[in-house]
Design a protein around this motif. Sequence first.
Motif, PDB file in Angstrom:
ATOM      1  N   VAL A 203       0.849  -1.195   0.000  1.00  0.00           N
ATOM      2  CA  VAL A 203       0.000   0.000   0.000  1.00  0.00           C
ATOM      3  C   VAL A 203       0.883   1.243   0.000  1.00  0.00           C
ATOM      4  N   ILE A 204       0.580   2.158  -0.929  1.00  0.00           N
ATOM      5  CA  ILE A 204       1.233   3.462  -0.969  1.00  0.00           C
ATOM      6  C   ILE A 204       0.169   4.527  -0.757  1.00  0.00           C
ATOM      7  N   LEU A 205       0.418   5.414   0.172  1.00  0.00           N
ATOM      8  CA  LEU A 205      -0.499   6.513   0.456  1.00  0.00           C
ATOM      9  C   LEU A 205      -0.018   7.763  -0.284  1.00  0.00           C
ATOM     10  N   VAL A 206      -0.947   8.470  -0.936  1.00  0.00           N
ATOM     11  CA  VAL A 206      -0.612   9.697  -1.654  1.00  0.00           C
ATOM     12  C   VAL A 206      -1.217  10.880  -0.920  1.00  0.00           C
ATOM     13  N   ALA A 207      -0.346  11.807  -0.523  1.00  0.00           N
ATOM     14  CA  ALA A 207      -0.788  13.014   0.173  1.00  0.00           C
ATOM     15  C   ALA A 207      -0.505  14.229  -0.693  1.00  0.00           C
ATOM     16  N   GLY A 208      -1.421  15.171  -0.687  1.00  0.00           N
ATOM     17  CA  GLY A 208      -1.201  16.420  -1.389  1.00  0.00           C
ATOM     18  C   GLY A 208      -0.244  17.290  -0.602  1.00  0.00           C
ATOM     19  N   TYR A 209       0.860  17.676  -1.216  1.00  0.00           N
ATOM     20  CA  TYR A 209       1.853  18.495  -0.525  1.00  0.00           C
ATOM     21  C   TYR A 209       1.216  19.823  -0.119  1.00  0.00           C
ATOM     22  N   ALA A 210       1.290  20.147   1.170  1.00  0.00           N
ATOM     23  CA  ALA A 210       0.680  21.353   1.741  1.00  0.00           C
ATOM     24  C   ALA A 210      -0.839  21.346   1.614  1.00  0.00           C
ATOM     25  N   ARG A 211      -1.409  20.184   1.366  1.00  0.00           N
ATOM     26  CA  ARG A 211      -2.861  20.051   1.251  1.00  0.00           C
ATOM     27  C   ARG A 211      -3.416  19.228   2.402  1.00  0.00           C
ATOM     28  N   ASN A 212      -2.756  18.116   2.694  1.00  0.00           N
ATOM     29  CA  ASN A 212      -3.187  17.248   3.782  1.00  0.00           C
ATOM     30  C   ASN A 212      -2.321  17.486   5.015  1.00  0.00           C
ATOM     31  N   THR A 213      -2.963  17.578   6.156  1.00  0.00           N
ATOM     32  CA  THR A 213      -2.253  17.815   7.408  1.00  0.00           C
ATOM     33  C   THR A 213      -1.612  16.516   7.901  1.00  0.00           C
ATOM     34  N   PRO A 214      -0.606  16.606   8.768  1.00  0.00           N
ATOM     35  CA  PRO A 214      -0.047  15.393   9.372  1.00  0.00           C
ATOM     36  C   PRO A 214      -1.108  14.542  10.064  1.00  0.00           C
ATOM     37  N   THR A 215      -2.102  15.196  10.647  1.00  0.00           N
ATOM     38  CA  THR A 215      -3.188  14.455  11.296  1.00  0.00           C
ATOM     39  C   THR A 215      -3.975  13.653  10.272  1.00  0.00           C
ATOM     40  N   ASP A 216      -4.285  14.263   9.124  1.00  0.00           N
ATOM     41  CA  ASP A 216      -4.989  13.559   8.057  1.00  0.00           C
ATOM     42  C   ASP A 216      -4.186  12.358   7.576  1.00  0.00           C
ATOM     43  N   ILE A 217      -2.902  12.575   7.366  1.00  0.00           N
ATOM     44  CA  ILE A 217      -2.044  11.508   6.849  1.00  0.00           C
ATOM     45  C   ILE A 217      -1.961  10.353   7.836  1.00  0.00           C
ATOM     46  N   ALA A 218      -1.810  10.680   9.115  1.00  0.00           N
ATOM     47  CA  ALA A 218      -1.741   9.641  10.136  1.00  0.00           C
ATOM     48  C   ALA A 218      -3.055   8.869  10.224  1.00  0.00           C
ATOM     49  N   ALA A 219      -4.170   9.587  10.132  1.00  0.00           N
ATOM     50  CA  ALA A 219      -5.483   8.926  10.189  1.00  0.00           C
ATOM     51  C   ALA A 219      -5.674   8.007   8.995  1.00  0.00           C
ATOM     52  N   ALA A 220      -5.229   8.448   7.823  1.00  0.00           N
ATOM     53  CA  ALA A 220      -5.359   7.618   6.623  1.00  0.00           C
ATOM     54  C   ALA A 220      -4.464   6.389   6.719  1.00  0.00           C
TER      55      ALA A 220
ATOM     56  N   ALA B 153       3.899   0.725   2.627  1.00  0.00           N
ATOM     57  CA  ALA B 153       5.247   1.007   2.117  1.00  0.00           C
ATOM     58  C   ALA B 153       5.698   2.417   2.413  1.00  0.00           C
ATOM     59  N   GLY B 154       4.773   3.359   2.516  1.00  0.00           N
ATOM     60  CA  GLY B 154       5.146   4.734   2.773  1.00  0.00           C
ATOM     61  C   GLY B 154       4.192   5.731   2.141  1.00  0.00           C
ATOM     62  N   VAL B 155       4.609   6.984   2.182  1.00  0.00           N
ATOM     63  CA  VAL B 155       3.775   8.084   1.703  1.00  0.00           C
ATOM     64  C   VAL B 155       4.472   8.772   0.541  1.00  0.00           C
ATOM     65  N   VAL B 156       3.713   9.059  -0.514  1.00  0.00           N
ATOM     66  CA  VAL B 156       4.196   9.880  -1.620  1.00  0.00           C
ATOM     67  C   VAL B 156       3.551  11.249  -1.476  1.00  0.00           C
ATOM     68  N   PHE B 157       4.377  12.270  -1.425  1.00  0.00           N
ATOM     69  CA  PHE B 157       3.864  13.648  -1.375  1.00  0.00           C
ATOM     70  C   PHE B 157       3.834  14.189  -2.796  1.00  0.00           C
ATOM     71  N   ASN B 158       2.637  14.534  -3.232  1.00  0.00           N
ATOM     72  CA  ASN B 158       2.449  15.002  -4.593  1.00  0.00           C
ATOM     73  C   ASN B 158       2.297  16.531  -4.584  1.00  0.00           C
ATOM     74  N   GLU B 159       3.271  17.208  -5.140  1.00  0.00           N
ATOM     75  CA  GLU B 159       3.249  18.667  -5.182  1.00  0.00           C
ATOM     76  C   GLU B 159       2.254  19.147  -6.219  1.00  0.00           C
ATOM     77  N   ASN B 160       1.628  20.288  -5.949  1.00  0.00           N
ATOM     78  CA  ASN B 160       0.614  20.871  -6.841  1.00  0.00           C
ATOM     79  C   ASN B 160      -0.602  19.974  -6.988  1.00  0.00           C
ATOM     80  N   ALA B 161      -0.895  19.202  -5.945  1.00  0.00           N
ATOM     81  CA  ALA B 161      -2.095  18.360  -5.965  1.00  0.00           C
ATOM     82  C   ALA B 161      -3.329  19.252  -5.917  1.00  0.00           C
TER      83      ALA B 161
END
Length: 249
Positions: A214-231, A241-249
Amino acid sequence: MNDFNHSTVNAMDKMTDAGHRSVARRNESTSLTPAQLAERSIIPYVDGANRQLVDSFRELRTRLLATSNDNFITLIAPVTDGCGGSFVARNLALAMTFDQSKNALLIDCNLRHPSQDTSMKIDTSRGGLINYLEDPEAEVESMLYSTGIPRLKLIPAGRSSYGEMESEYFSSFRMRLLLDSLRSSYSDRYIFLDSPPTLGAPDARMLSELADVVILVAGYARNTPTDIAAAAANFDPRKFAGVVFNENA
């Protein structure tokens, strides 16, 4: 949709490097021009274009390959809408095909808001995943669509005959049988599941039970650390496997 010319992806921890397998089927070539790839939000990987972004996806692919000696199923799950999960899924599947000994299959599992067929400009008149799950007589081969890229196939989400989509499709025996069949039929086939958002619905969690990674995709400066942890808490730590931060999401 992301503008790949201004997007970057960065992986976070829990992955390691791996080597390459032998190269085969060198006679295959893409039927899409760089401009057509750009229209589809697919990174143009010819003539050294977009080298930094291409290398980011190659690095993700290499780290994924280090997790297993066998072909595997990867779930790409955005934290929320608008994170660019479909963009990451599409281009990570593409990156797998850079090694000409490997094939990739991308499955659009976002049944409520599918996008891969539209993004890749594919006529899906034969139906897709949902049609297969609803019709016991449907054949797997009828769902596989060429993308114009060598060794990359797409199974689009399709359109339901019954209206509202239900996440329970993902826990059905037919869904599990489908993935087992698709993986076992070709030992060099790597499957990528484009997931609905993780927060707000159980779909991603249910799909993760069918995946190896499983790879989690977070919007850079869009999702908070709390959101990412909850997901991230929705997934088995052994698969995560980890988190991918997608810039300009």
